[in-house]
Design a protein around this motif. Sequence first.
Motif, PDB file in Angstrom:
ATOM      1  N   HIS A 103       0.837  -1.193   0.000  1.00  0.00           N
ATOM      2  CA  HIS A 103       0.000   0.000   0.000  1.00  0.00           C
ATOM      3  C   HIS A 103       0.880   1.255   0.000  1.00  0.00           C
ATOM      4  O   HIS A 103       1.881   1.318   0.726  1.00  0.00           O
ATOM      5  N   PRO A 104       0.531   2.264  -0.783  1.00  0.00           N
ATOM      6  CA  PRO A 104       1.392   3.460  -0.890  1.00  0.00           C
ATOM      7  C   PRO A 104       1.561   4.230   0.414  1.00  0.00           C
ATOM      8  O   PRO A 104       2.505   5.014   0.549  1.00  0.00           O
ATOM      9  N   SER A 105       0.675   4.043   1.380  1.00  0.00           N
ATOM     10  CA  SER A 105       0.813   4.770   2.653  1.00  0.00           C
ATOM     11  C   SER A 105       1.858   4.139   3.574  1.00  0.00           C
ATOM     12  O   SER A 105       2.210   4.730   4.595  1.00  0.00           O
ATOM     13  N   LEU A 106       2.348   2.964   3.223  1.00  0.00           N
ATOM     14  CA  LEU A 106       3.357   2.290   4.043  1.00  0.00           C
ATOM     15  C   LEU A 106       4.758   2.732   3.636  1.00  0.00           C
ATOM     16  O   LEU A 106       5.029   2.971   2.464  1.00  0.00           O
ATOM     17  N   THR A 107       5.647   2.792   4.608  1.00  0.00           N
ATOM     18  CA  THR A 107       7.055   3.025   4.285  1.00  0.00           C
ATOM     19  C   THR A 107       7.616   1.765   3.628  1.00  0.00           C
ATOM     20  O   THR A 107       7.062   0.671   3.817  1.00  0.00           O
ATOM     21  N   SER A 110       8.238  -1.021   6.163  1.00  0.00           N
ATOM     22  CA  SER A 110       7.008  -1.612   6.682  1.00  0.00           C
ATOM     23  C   SER A 110       6.348  -2.505   5.636  1.00  0.00           C
ATOM     24  O   SER A 110       5.822  -3.583   5.965  1.00  0.00           O
ATOM     25  N   ARG A 144       2.092  -1.622  13.250  1.00  0.00           N
ATOM     26  CA  ARG A 144       1.755  -0.321  12.658  1.00  0.00           C
ATOM     27  C   ARG A 144       1.321  -0.486  11.204  1.00  0.00           C
ATOM     28  O   ARG A 144       0.388   0.167  10.743  1.00  0.00           O
ATOM     29  N   ALA A 145       2.017  -1.346  10.483  1.00  0.00           N
ATOM     30  CA  ALA A 145       1.669  -1.570   9.077  1.00  0.00           C
ATOM     31  C   ALA A 145       0.283  -2.178   8.944  1.00  0.00           C
ATOM     32  O   ALA A 145      -0.506  -1.778   8.073  1.00  0.00           O
ATOM     33  N   THR A 148      -2.378   0.341   9.461  1.00  0.00           N
ATOM     34  CA  THR A 148      -2.480   1.264   8.323  1.00  0.00           C
ATOM     35  C   THR A 148      -3.368   0.699   7.220  1.00  0.00           C
ATOM     36  O   THR A 148      -4.167   1.421   6.623  1.00  0.00           O
ATOM     37  N   VAL A 149      -3.241  -0.600   6.941  1.00  0.00           N
ATOM     38  CA  VAL A 149      -3.975  -1.186   5.813  1.00  0.00           C
ATOM     39  C   VAL A 149      -5.278  -1.853   6.234  1.00  0.00           C
ATOM     40  O   VAL A 149      -6.025  -2.318   5.384  1.00  0.00           O
ATOM     41  N   GLU A 152      -8.443  -0.765   4.461  1.00  0.00           N
ATOM     42  CA  GLU A 152      -8.449  -0.765   2.996  1.00  0.00           C
ATOM     43  C   GLU A 152      -9.318  -1.896   2.452  1.00  0.00           C
ATOM     44  O   GLU A 152      -9.399  -2.968   3.042  1.00  0.00           O
ATOM     45  N   THR A 162       4.648  -0.932  -7.544  1.00  0.00           N
ATOM     46  CA  THR A 162       4.918  -0.864  -6.105  1.00  0.00           C
ATOM     47  C   THR A 162       5.222  -2.240  -5.543  1.00  0.00           C
ATOM     48  O   THR A 162       6.141  -2.419  -4.737  1.00  0.00           O
TER      49      THR A 162
END
Length: 415
Positions: A103-107, A110, A144-145, A148-149, A152, A162
Amino acid sequence: MDDVMLRSLTPSVLGILVRRGADFAADEDAVQDALAEAVRVWPADRPRDPKGWLVTVAWRRFLDATRADAARMRREDLVEEQPAPGPATAVDDTLQLYFLCAHPSLTPSSAVALTLRAVGGLTTRQIAQAYLVPEATMAQRISRAKRTVSGERFDRPGDVATVLRVLYLVFDEGYSGDIDLAAEAIRLTRQLAAAIDHPEVAGLLALMLLHHARRAARTASDGSLVPLAEQDRGLWDTTSIAEGVGILQTALARDRLGEFQAQAAVAALHADAPTAGETDWVQIVEWYDELARLTDSPVVRLNRAVAVGQADGPRAGLAELAQLDESLPRYTAAAAYLHERHGDRARAARLYAEAALKASDLAERDHLMRQAARHRSARFTVRSGSSRTSTGTPGTGASRTPPGAPRPRGPCAPW
């Protein structure tokens, strides 16, 4: 216990739970619990349907956690809809999981950790060992990862580029501990190649195979780096080279050139040369031209400068290098190598020592320091630059096999 089989089942088991409408983070924890239970139970009592067994156990663990959670009231409908035990569905959710984990929001770090957990089926401890960080640190990164997802949509269209970047990062980490991340990246990329027909997926798989084929020759018995030109090519894995070249040629035939195909093409030219002196540097320069067109990357242009130094002589390579930013990673090492080939021993020694101070990898640092010491203390014979011998055009197959860079994150200079 077949660890590879367990890891291969992980994506589909997790996908089944997610499709039932449960939270991704909670599902992933439940699947990990089921994998741990399988390791404990299966050696004495292996189920006839391993996938169905994992789905049943994981779902029960999820329900147990749901009942104990403060959100139990919001999830009662899920509890009531618990399916009866039976054969698991044959739907493969691996591809969707790749996209979710990338996912693009992850570093990048991560995304890699989550991919290794959710798609690779590795434990937090194994991932932490591979990255040489405390298990608690890795657990926090993965948690944390997942948070974040977790909101979704599971069927959201993903970005193949990606996903490939994440797999490239996994491969680039090499190996340590009891998990070989390079081999794991190849396994995961094979999985992706089986799920999606895309020339860049094939290009990345070919690139990994061609790099990995030289692994046994890259270090000496004392752990020191062996430059490409000095490697024992008899140690190269010819089976992996043949497979990588075959995959690459099929991808190039589709005439949809991408970055990973071009990198693999350079690697194929290195693998195709019986000796270092027979390397087709002219074609390698042409492939770096293609890479520069595709990526406009200064690192690619640094690699190209070193290749020009091989094809047209060190003076030409230094002229190309002079057009680049000196702060680029490995710029100083490339300059040292080209000055060595040009015969300037004193400057080469100084630049090798300077490059060693900038190196983040211990083995690379030691190698550069040895190079600096060699030029300070001993006379050496300058090797003449190779002359142009081939005019093959990238992608046409006009000369030998297509080319790629000797190592994923370094320039193509064989220092």
